[in-house]
Design an enzyme around this catalytic site. Structure first.
Site, PDB file in Angstrom:
ATOM      1  N   LYS A   9     -22.892 -31.704  34.788  1.00 42.24           N
ATOM      2  CA  LYS A   9     -22.071 -32.685  33.976  1.00 42.24           C
ATOM      3  C   LYS A   9     -20.814 -33.324  34.497  1.00 42.24           C
ATOM      4  O   LYS A   9     -20.305 -32.703  35.450  1.00 42.24           O
ATOM      5  CB  LYS A   9     -21.830 -32.102  32.723  1.00 42.24           C
ATOM      6  N   TYR A  49     -30.489 -36.839  24.831  1.00 50.00           N
ATOM      7  CA  TYR A  49     -30.051 -36.002  23.745  1.00 50.00           C
ATOM      8  C   TYR A  49     -30.535 -36.361  22.427  1.00 50.00           C
ATOM      9  O   TYR A  49     -30.014 -36.278  21.531  1.00 50.00           O
ATOM     10  CB  TYR A  49     -28.656 -35.838  24.010  1.00 50.00           C
ATOM     11  N   ASN A 112     -19.024 -28.217  28.804  1.00 45.47           N
ATOM     12  CA  ASN A 112     -19.373 -27.033  29.227  1.00 45.47           C
ATOM     13  C   ASN A 112     -20.420 -27.144  30.363  1.00 45.47           C
ATOM     14  O   ASN A 112     -21.176 -26.152  30.659  1.00 45.47           O
ATOM     15  CB  ASN A 112     -20.320 -26.365  28.149  1.00 45.47           C
ATOM     16  N   HIS A 115     -26.270 -28.886  32.064  1.00 50.97           N
ATOM     17  CA  HIS A 115     -27.250 -28.893  31.153  1.00 50.97           C
ATOM     18  C   HIS A 115     -28.456 -27.944  31.936  1.00 50.97           C
ATOM     19  O   HIS A 115     -28.789 -28.420  32.989  1.00 50.97           O
ATOM     20  CB  HIS A 115     -27.747 -30.266  30.895  1.00 50.97           C
TER      21      HIS A 115
HETATM   22  P1  ATP Z   1     -27.633 -28.713  27.033  1.00 50.93           P
HETATM   23  O1  ATP Z   1     -28.515 -29.256  26.020  1.00 50.93           O
HETATM   24  O2  ATP Z   1     -26.689 -29.599  27.603  1.00 50.93           O
HETATM   25  O3  ATP Z   1     -28.303 -27.998  28.124  1.00 50.93           O
HETATM   26  P2  ATP Z   1     -27.297 -26.692  25.025  1.00 50.93           P
HETATM   27  O4  ATP Z   1     -28.904 -26.743  25.078  1.00 50.93           O
HETATM   28  O5  ATP Z   1     -26.780 -25.299  25.598  1.00 50.93           O
HETATM   29  O6  ATP Z   1     -26.895 -27.696  26.064  1.00 50.93           O
HETATM   30  P3  ATP Z   1     -27.552 -28.245  22.596  1.00 50.93           P
HETATM   31  O7  ATP Z   1     -27.307 -27.569  21.290  1.00 50.93           O
HETATM   32  O8  ATP Z   1     -28.598 -28.974  23.159  1.00 50.93           O
HETATM   33  O9  ATP Z   1     -26.793 -26.880  23.826  1.00 50.93           O
HETATM   34  O10 ATP Z   1     -26.228 -29.331  22.675  1.00 50.93           O
HETATM   35  C1  ATP Z   1     -26.164 -30.252  23.859  1.00 50.93           C
HETATM   36  C2  ATP Z   1     -24.642 -30.488  24.300  1.00 50.93           C
HETATM   37  O11 ATP Z   1     -24.032 -30.827  23.087  1.00 50.93           O
HETATM   38  C3  ATP Z   1     -23.955 -29.247  24.582  1.00 50.93           C
HETATM   39  O12 ATP Z   1     -24.061 -28.728  25.773  1.00 50.93           O
HETATM   40  C4  ATP Z   1     -22.586 -29.648  24.396  1.00 50.93           C
HETATM   41  O13 ATP Z   1     -22.060 -30.262  25.537  1.00 50.93           O
HETATM   42  C5  ATP Z   1     -22.535 -30.520  23.274  1.00 50.93           C
HETATM   43  N1  ATP Z   1     -22.464 -29.876  21.746  1.00 50.93           N
HETATM   44  C6  ATP Z   1     -23.202 -29.049  21.185  1.00 50.93           C
HETATM   45  N2  ATP Z   1     -22.801 -28.585  19.997  1.00 50.93           N
HETATM   46  C7  ATP Z   1     -21.632 -28.976  19.910  1.00 50.93           C
HETATM   47  C8  ATP Z   1     -20.612 -28.946  19.175  1.00 50.93           C
HETATM   48  N3  ATP Z   1     -20.710 -28.377  17.940  1.00 50.93           N
HETATM   49  N4  ATP Z   1     -19.346 -29.448  19.396  1.00 50.93           N
HETATM   50  C9  ATP Z   1     -19.194 -30.570  20.277  1.00 50.93           C
HETATM   51  N5  ATP Z   1     -20.261 -30.529  21.299  1.00 50.93           N
HETATM   52  C10 ATP Z   1     -21.350 -29.792  21.235  1.00 50.93           C
HETATM   53 MG    MG Z   2     -30.146 -28.527  24.617  1.00 52.26          MG
END
Ligand code: ATP
Ligand code: MG
Length: 156
Positions: A9, A49, A112, A115
């Site tokens: 990212k 997303y 974070n 992805h």
């Molecule tokens: P990714 O889909 O990016 O691999 P993930 O599957 O671990 O991450 P998801 O629940 O799909 O987590 O969330 C997608 C992204 O949205 C997260 O990686 C983070 O950057 C952001 N995100 C998720 N939850 C929150 C939250 N509560 N507050 C802020 N940002 C969030």
């Molecule tokens: Mg995800």
């Protein structure tokens, strides 16, 4: 052998962590079969997303993902979707276990770094969204026989 889509990212590029993060997957034993730098458009971020549309973190997430270029790459290996997710750690940097990518390099719950596809089905979908057929390279890694035991006919 499975495939997964990884996105390093905007914060991974800005914080100069690309080499370290790519190395983790190389050193684990996965094969990189596609890799490029792109600027994710607003439309592409929303598509990628889409599952989170309407959630309170959706709009900031779109702004984050489009704020700077990213690296997209495809990893190949046995159970790579599941193993790569484990290597990434929990979504929130603040809660991710030490030893994982997010646990070692992130403290933010949004920024974070990485992805990874969450299932083989989403991996297939995401790879087709981010890569053209000619951008995938099916080459034989010379060390594969030392990454897996294939002497029995299975990949162990
Ligand atoms: P990714 O889909 O990016 O691999 P993930 O599957 O671990 O991450 P998801 O629940 O799909 O987590 O969330 C997608 C992204 O949205 C997260 O990686 C983070 O950057 C952001 N995100 C998720 N939850 C929150 C939250 N509560 N507050 C802020 N940002 C969030
Ligand atoms: Mg995800």
């Amino acid at each position: 052998m499975g495939k997964t889509l990884i996105i390093l990212k905007p914060d991974a590029i800005q914080r100069r962590l690309l080499g370290k993060l790519i190395s983790r997957f190389e050193e684990k034993g996965f094969q990189i079969i596609g890799l490029k730098m792109i600027q994710i458009s607003d439309a592409l971020a929303r598509k990628h997303y889409a599952i989170h549309e309407g959630k309170d973190f959706f709009e900031p997430l779109i702004r984050y993902m489009t704020s700077s270029p990213v690296i997209v790459m495809i990893l190949k290996g046995k159970n790579v979707v599941e193993i790569a997710r484990k290597m990434m750690g929990f979504a929130f940097g603040s809660k991710a276990e030490a030893g994982t990518i997010r646990g070692d390099y992130a403290v933010s719950n949004r920024f974070n770094l990485i992805h990874g596809s969450d299932s083989p089905a989403s991996a297939e979908k995401e790879i087709s969204i981010f890569f053209k057929k000619e951008e995938l390279f099916e080459y034989n890694p010379t060390d594969l026989q030392w990454i897996y035991d294939m002497s029995t006919g299975d990949i162990v």
